[in-house]
Structure formats: C-alpha cells, structure tokens
Design a protein around this motif. Structure first.
Motif, PDB file in Angstrom:
ATOM      1  N   SER A  27       0.824  -1.279   0.085  1.00  0.00           N
ATOM      2  CA  SER A  27       0.057   0.121  -0.012  1.00  0.00           C
ATOM      3  C   SER A  27       0.870   1.350   0.074  1.00  0.00           C
ATOM      4  O   SER A  27       0.433   2.358  -0.304  1.00  0.00           O
ATOM      5  N   LEU A 114      -8.407  10.104  -3.154  1.00  0.00           N
ATOM      6  CA  LEU A 114      -8.278   8.947  -2.604  1.00  0.00           C
ATOM      7  C   LEU A 114      -8.505   9.158  -0.919  1.00  0.00           C
ATOM      8  O   LEU A 114      -9.445   8.275  -0.305  1.00  0.00           O
ATOM      9  N   ARG A 147      -6.840   2.770  -3.485  1.00  0.00           N
ATOM     10  CA  ARG A 147      -5.848   3.270  -4.368  1.00  0.00           C
ATOM     11  C   ARG A 147      -5.669   2.692  -5.687  1.00  0.00           C
ATOM     12  O   ARG A 147      -5.544   3.633  -6.526  1.00  0.00           O
ATOM     13  N   ASN A 153      -1.295   7.882  -5.929  1.00  0.00           N
ATOM     14  CA  ASN A 153      -0.061   7.847  -5.074  1.00  0.00           C
ATOM     15  C   ASN A 153      -0.244   8.861  -3.963  1.00  0.00           C
ATOM     16  O   ASN A 153       1.004   9.057  -3.156  1.00  0.00           O
TER      17      ASN A 153
END
Ligand code: SAM
Length: 438
Positions: A27, A114, A147, A153
């Motif tokens: 992750s 995100l 994600r 990112n």
C-alpha cells in the motif's frame, strides 16, 4: 444466547500477520512500480484465503470457523444486492480479512480523491472479527482497493485504523449498536456446531453457529435492513432447522434463496445464498418454503405416498423376533423390481408391506440420479435398513410404484433435489416435496 469464547492471547492466526505486513508495504509502494497492479489484484482476489490456508492447519481454521469467501462467491452474493449509495451502511459481523467488505466497496462510489474516498468508506463500512490479524488485513485491503480505483499515489492523511474506526476486533454477536446502524448486513459466519442454551426458543441440542449469527442479526437490525448471507445448506434443507426458519421468517421477508454448491475445495460443505429484509415482527404458524423450486399447488410425492425412513440400524438393533426378508442399500439393485430376497433377519419392530419403493438415502449432487430407487414387490412384509427411504403408495398399487420410478429418473427430479438439498443425506421432507408430473 450462544457466545463463542476465544482467548485473545491465544492468537491462533498470528502467522497471518506477516502477510498483512506485506500488504502494508504494497500500500506504500507507488502504483506505477512494475507489477503493482497485478500484486493488488492478487491481494484482493483470493490471495488472503490462500495465505490463511498456507499458514494455519485445517484443524485450526475449522475450530475458529475461518474460511474466507472466494471472489466468485462474494461477487455472486453482492449481485443479489441492489445498488449502494452514500447513505448505505454495510456491516459484516464476522468480517475475516474483509473479502465481503472488499466485494461491497467495489460497488461503492468513489470521491474526488483517495483520502476523501477512504474517509467516506470509513463511514459506510463496518466489520468485526475476533482475530486482530484479520481485522488489520481487512482495513489494509480496503486501502489497496481505494488506491487501485483512484490510481493514486497521494499520501494518506490517516492510518488504516483511523480511516476505518468501525472495522475492529469485537465479538460480532454482541454489537447490537452496529447492527442497528446497518442498512445492509453481509454475512459469512462460522459454521461450527455449538451447544444451544436451554432458553433458546428456536433450537435445541447442537446447532450451527451460522443460525445464531443470522438470528442475532435479524433480531436487532432495523426494519428495512437487508441481509445477504452465505450459509450452510443444512439450514435451508435440514428438517431440524424448521424452527429456526420460522423464527427468521417472523422477523424478515425471505426475498431469495439460491443454492451455490461446495463453498470451496478447502471447506467441503454445501452452501446457499440468502437475501432477507427485516420487517416488523409477525406471528407465523408455520414456515414458508426456503426452496425456490418447491411446487406450489402441485401434486407432490407426499400427496400420493407415505414416506418413512427404514427402521433397522444393523449394529444397534438386537436380532430378536421372527425371521423376515431384510433389505439394505447394497442388497437391492437400483431401478430393479425385487420380489425375492437373498437376506433375512430376526426382527420384532416395524415391517413394511409391499408394494413400495425404496430410495437410497445417501447421494451426491454430482451423481447421475439423486434418488436411485427400486420397487419392492411380493406378499411378505419386509424389514428395511435405515439407509433406505420407504415410499408406500396410498392406493397400495404396484402401478403407482412404477409411475414413481419413472418420475425419480427424470432430470427434473434431479434438478429439484439438487436445488432442494445439497447435503448428501436426503430427508423425508425433501422426498415428500418432489413434484409429480402429469
Ligand atoms: C467463514 S469466515 C468468513 C470471513 C469473512 N466474512 C469472509 O466472508 O471472508 C468467519 C469469520 O468469523 C470470525 N468469527 C468467528 N466467531 C466470531 C465472533 N463471535 N465475532 C466475530 N467474528 C467471529 C472468524 O474469525 C472468521 O474470520
């Protein structure tokens, strides 16, 4: 209430923590790194279950009821759901490593970035499990899914535990307040047998824990809450579960039951999918049908035949009384008419007067005939072993037995029984419900 006890110091699945650590690293790796996408795909599609099987023996997994839902089965269950929206609150009381929560999150909308998605999902996804390694796994897998869906990112502003405060270590049978928050309940509970307490109104002796989890969920859920569950087939087809079924139907409307077959190769148990909606509690005198193929207003085998299990248990019953012809599953060829008997036995209990049909009690769904049968003819009463089900025509005619044999050979009878009762022991109730053609 049945309450499973697990010593939290025991940590039977501590080796699973190593796998969760790898997921945490994944992750934190950039999604543009070669192989990231396929590693995340694997982590979200069955790898957690495979890891669990690798690090813990079947005995331990059985003891704690730890069998994670495969991707196909999870998707089949979620296919029964109507669409989720931003107000849906989805709770899995026995969430394991989050396979059902991941399947649900695939169908949740995503936000503009995100962190916003994870914050929103954290409000909508609730899970409890007794094992902390699984709970950590569930949270991190949801982070991976978010994600992957964002291909982002961005630095996470919180830890997985902070994003998902309601995915936590807790006994799923005691979280009444969480059940009350849920609009959707997802359930693949442990299936192990537990002793039922004396005050339980819907079961006695031993009962699968799955029954307790469904009852607990439906007793405390709000009206309108929807339950989607993967359950052992015995709860749908076993005659001992009638009181449980009635209890569930008094609390909910059964929208759908769907037979699935074997759970997976490591847990050789037949399961079905249940969709039920909590309604205002009502009184029912008897439970309705939990099998979609049960004929309504149609003649069934039970209308034309008296159906009973053979009475002799060979190694238990004393051989006393008079000598009678004796039949058991290996002594009567399938589909034959038997008038002469190679075996006899002293017997003082119930006998069966020909003509009648015997059906083998044990059969598997993949066999050509689920209800392989024979006609027993002649004038002399016969002693019958308890691996045979006896169907005596109410009109006492051998012609009715022949008609029944034709019916039992039909593919429609196989389909009916395969849907109605996946477990290997046919029951008198299931046999009585076989629809009769013509
Ligand atoms: C059959 S597994 C299913 C896990 C997950 N729902 C899935 O579909 O992959 C059942 C899970 O229930 C957990 N469990 C057993 N008893 C529990 C309890 N009383 N409260 C919460 N979780 C429990 C086990 O640790 C196991 O992870």
């Amino acid at each position: 209430m049945i309450q499973p006890t697990v010593n939290s110091d025991l940590r039977p699945f501590h080796e699973f923590a190593e796998y969760v650590t790898k997921l945490v690293q994944l992750s934190r790796t950039s999604h543009v790194e070669p192989g990231w996408e396929s590693k995340v795909d694997a982590a979200l599609n069955g790898q957690a279950g495979a890891e669990l099987r690798r690090v813990s023996p079947l005995k331990t997994r059985r003891e704690f009821g730890a069998f994670f839902t495969g991707t196909d089965l999870g998707a089949r269950l979620l296919d029964l759901c109507s669409a989720f929206d931003r107000n849906s609150v989805i709770y899995d009381p026995t969430c394991g490593a989050g396979d059902l929560l991941v399947a649900a999150a695939r169908r949740l909308p995503i936000e503009k970035n995100l962190n916003a998605t994870l914050t929103q999902w954290g409000k909508q996804l609730i899970g409890t499990d007794l094992h902390r390694e699984f709970v950590h796994g569930a949270r991190i897998r949801l982070v991976l899914l978010a994600r992957q869906r964002h291909r982002s990112n961005s630095k996470l502003k919180k830890t997985p535990a902070q994003f998902f405060p309601e995915i936590k270590v807790a006994n799923g049978l005691r979280q009444i307040h969480l059940l009350k928050q849920a609009t959707h309940l997802l359930l693949n509970p442990p299936f192990g047998l537990e002793k039922v307490p004396k005050n339980c109104a819907w079961a006695s002796g031993k009962m699968t824990l799955a029954a307790e989890f469904v009852a607990n969920a439906m007793e405390h859920a709000n009206e309108g809450a929807e339950l989607y569950a993967i359950l052992p087939d015995v709860l749908r087809s076993g005659s001992f579960s009638e009181n449980w079924q009635k209890h569930i139907e008094q609390l909910s409307e059964i929208r759908r039951t769907q037979s699935f077959g074997i759970f997976d190769s490591s847990a050789d148990i037949d399961v079905f999918l249940l969709h039920a909606i909590r309604v205002k509690q009502r009184k029912l005198t008897h439970s309705g049908s939990w099998s979609p193929l049960i004929a309504k207003n149609r003649t069934t085998l039970g209308d034309l035949f008296e159906v009973r299990v053979g009475t002799i248990v060979p190694h238990r019953d004393e051989e006393i009384g008079e000598s009678y012809p004796y039949i058991h599953a290996r002594s009567v060829p399938a589909w034959a008419t038997v008038r002469e008997f190679s075996e006899s036995r002293l017997h003082s209990g119930r006998l069966f007067q020909p003509p009648f049909v015997v059906i083998r009690r044990t059969s598997r769904p993949e066999q050509q005939y689920r209800a392989a049968a024979s006609i027993i003819a002649g004038d002399v009463p016969v002693a019958v072993e308890n691996h045979l089900i006896v169907c005596s025509p109410l009109d006492r005619k051998v012609g009715s037995c022949r008609q029944l044999i034709k019916q039992l050979k039909l593919p429609t009878t196989n389909d009916f029984l395969n849907d109605r009762i996946r477990c290997r022991h046919l029951t008198v109730k299931a046999i009585k419900q076989i629809p009769i053609e013509g």
